[in-house]
Motif scaffolding. Structure first.
Motif, PDB file in Angstrom:
ATOM      1  N   UNK A 104       0.703  -1.194   0.129  1.00 14.59           N
ATOM      2  CA  UNK A 104      -0.220  -0.155   0.029  1.00 14.59           C
ATOM      3  C   UNK A 104       0.775   1.170  -0.010  1.00 14.59           C
ATOM      4  N   UNK A 105       0.215   2.256  -0.369  1.00 14.22           N
ATOM      5  CA  UNK A 105       0.711   3.781  -0.564  1.00 14.22           C
ATOM      6  C   UNK A 105       0.394   4.307   1.034  1.00 14.22           C
ATOM      7  N   UNK A 106       1.357   3.818   1.846  1.00 15.17           N
ATOM      8  CA  UNK A 106       1.142   4.304   3.301  1.00 15.17           C
ATOM      9  C   UNK A 106       2.455   4.414   4.079  1.00 15.17           C
ATOM     10  N   UNK A 107       2.411   5.395   5.021  1.00 13.68           N
ATOM     11  CA  UNK A 107       3.413   5.460   5.947  1.00 13.68           C
ATOM     12  C   UNK A 107       3.102   5.099   7.325  1.00 13.68           C
ATOM     13  N   UNK A 108       1.925   4.748   7.386  1.00 17.25           N
ATOM     14  CA  UNK A 108       1.345   4.154   8.805  1.00 17.25           C
ATOM     15  C   UNK A 108       1.735   2.491   8.480  1.00 17.25           C
ATOM     16  N   UNK A 109       2.906   2.384   8.700  1.00 21.00           N
ATOM     17  CA  UNK A 109       3.194   0.933   8.414  1.00 21.00           C
ATOM     18  C   UNK A 109       2.300  -0.086   9.129  1.00 21.00           C
ATOM     19  N   UNK A 110       2.091  -0.054  10.177  1.00 25.16           N
ATOM     20  CA  UNK A 110       1.477  -1.165  11.151  1.00 25.16           C
ATOM     21  C   UNK A 110      -0.080  -1.068  11.231  1.00 25.16           C
ATOM     22  N   UNK A 111      -0.654  -0.120  10.408  1.00 23.22           N
ATOM     23  CA  UNK A 111      -2.001  -0.022  10.208  1.00 23.22           C
ATOM     24  C   UNK A 111      -2.410  -0.901   9.038  1.00 23.22           C
ATOM     25  N   UNK A 112      -3.244  -1.941   9.268  1.00 20.70           N
ATOM     26  CA  UNK A 112      -3.735  -2.805   8.257  1.00 20.70           C
ATOM     27  C   UNK A 112      -4.801  -2.134   7.372  1.00 20.70           C
ATOM     28  N   UNK A 113      -5.580  -1.287   7.865  1.00 18.61           N
ATOM     29  CA  UNK A 113      -6.566  -0.688   7.099  1.00 18.61           C
ATOM     30  C   UNK A 113      -5.929   0.226   5.955  1.00 18.61           C
ATOM     31  N   UNK A 114      -4.587   0.439   6.125  1.00 22.55           N
ATOM     32  CA  UNK A 114      -3.806   1.353   5.223  1.00 22.55           C
ATOM     33  C   UNK A 114      -3.430   0.627   4.174  1.00 22.55           C
ATOM     34  N   UNK A 115      -3.554  -0.648   4.013  1.00 19.95           N
ATOM     35  CA  UNK A 115      -2.929  -1.387   2.837  1.00 19.95           C
ATOM     36  C   UNK A 115      -4.118  -1.789   1.660  1.00 19.95           C
ATOM     37  N   UNK A 116      -3.752  -1.509   0.640  1.00 16.62           N
ATOM     38  CA  UNK A 116      -4.680  -1.775  -0.315  1.00 16.62           C
ATOM     39  C   UNK A 116      -4.822  -3.039  -0.891  1.00 16.62           C
ATOM     40  N   UNK A 117      -3.621  -3.736  -0.986  1.00 17.26           N
ATOM     41  CA  UNK A 117      -3.633  -4.847  -1.778  1.00 17.26           C
ATOM     42  C   UNK A 117      -3.251  -6.165  -0.692  1.00 17.26           C
ATOM     43  N   UNK A 118      -3.734  -7.325  -0.879  1.00 10.12           N
ATOM     44  CA  UNK A 118      -3.460  -8.463   0.185  1.00 10.12           C
ATOM     45  C   UNK A 118      -3.477  -9.764  -0.696  1.00 10.12           C
ATOM     46  N   UNK A 119      -2.291 -10.554   0.011  1.00  8.81           N
ATOM     47  CA  UNK A 119      -2.381 -11.951  -0.763  1.00  8.81           C
ATOM     48  C   UNK A 119      -3.335 -12.768  -0.116  1.00  8.81           C
ATOM     49  N   UNK A 120      -3.272 -14.134  -0.385  1.00  9.67           N
ATOM     50  CA  UNK A 120      -4.172 -15.164  -0.064  1.00  9.67           C
ATOM     51  C   UNK A 120      -3.623 -15.794   1.370  1.00  9.67           C
TER      52      UNK A 120
END
Length: 123
Positions: A99-115
């Motif tokens: 994700x395009x984030x600097x809040x590295x520990x915040x899972x809601x800030x990530x846009x893409x996830x693997x399985x």
């Protein structure tokens, strides 16, 4: 769009090691953060480690600091998580995220996830 595929999970005894891989495809922007999260049964998904795609700076959860190492190989579009001195409490499904984030520990800030890939540590 970014696609993430994890691999490398398995069953290991306490004190052992595993290396997880996250292969990324699609357009990865240089200012992306890449991270690993994990989720144990009945628990919320929690942050494990993150790395800056551009400069390789890293950040770890206190629970894994000194035991886990996150790294990336740009030429391979791959992020790794080397896990040493594994404990039974490390048992979880491990997910790669981008994700395009600097809040590295915040899972809601990530846009893409693997399985996810299962890691089981026996005592």
């Amino acid at each position: 769009q970014v696609q993430l595929v994890e691999s490398g999970g398995g069953l290991v005894q306490a004190g052992g090691s595993l290396r997880l891989s996250c292969a990324a495809s699609g357009r990865i922007f240089s200012n992306y953060a890449m991270a690993w999260f994990r989720q144990a049964p009945g628990k919320e998904r929690e942050f494990v480690a993150a790395i800056s795609w551009s400069d390789g700076s890293t950040y770890y959860a206190d629970s894994v600091k000194g035991r886990f190492t996150i790294s990336r190989v740009k030429a391979e579009n791959t992020v790794y998580l080397q896990m040493n001195s594994l404990k039974p409490e490390d048992t979880a499904v491990y997910y790669c995220a981008a994700g395009l984030t600097r809040d590295w520990a915040q899972r809601m800030k990530y846009d893409y996830w693997g399985q996810g890939t299962q890691v089981t540590v026996s005592s």
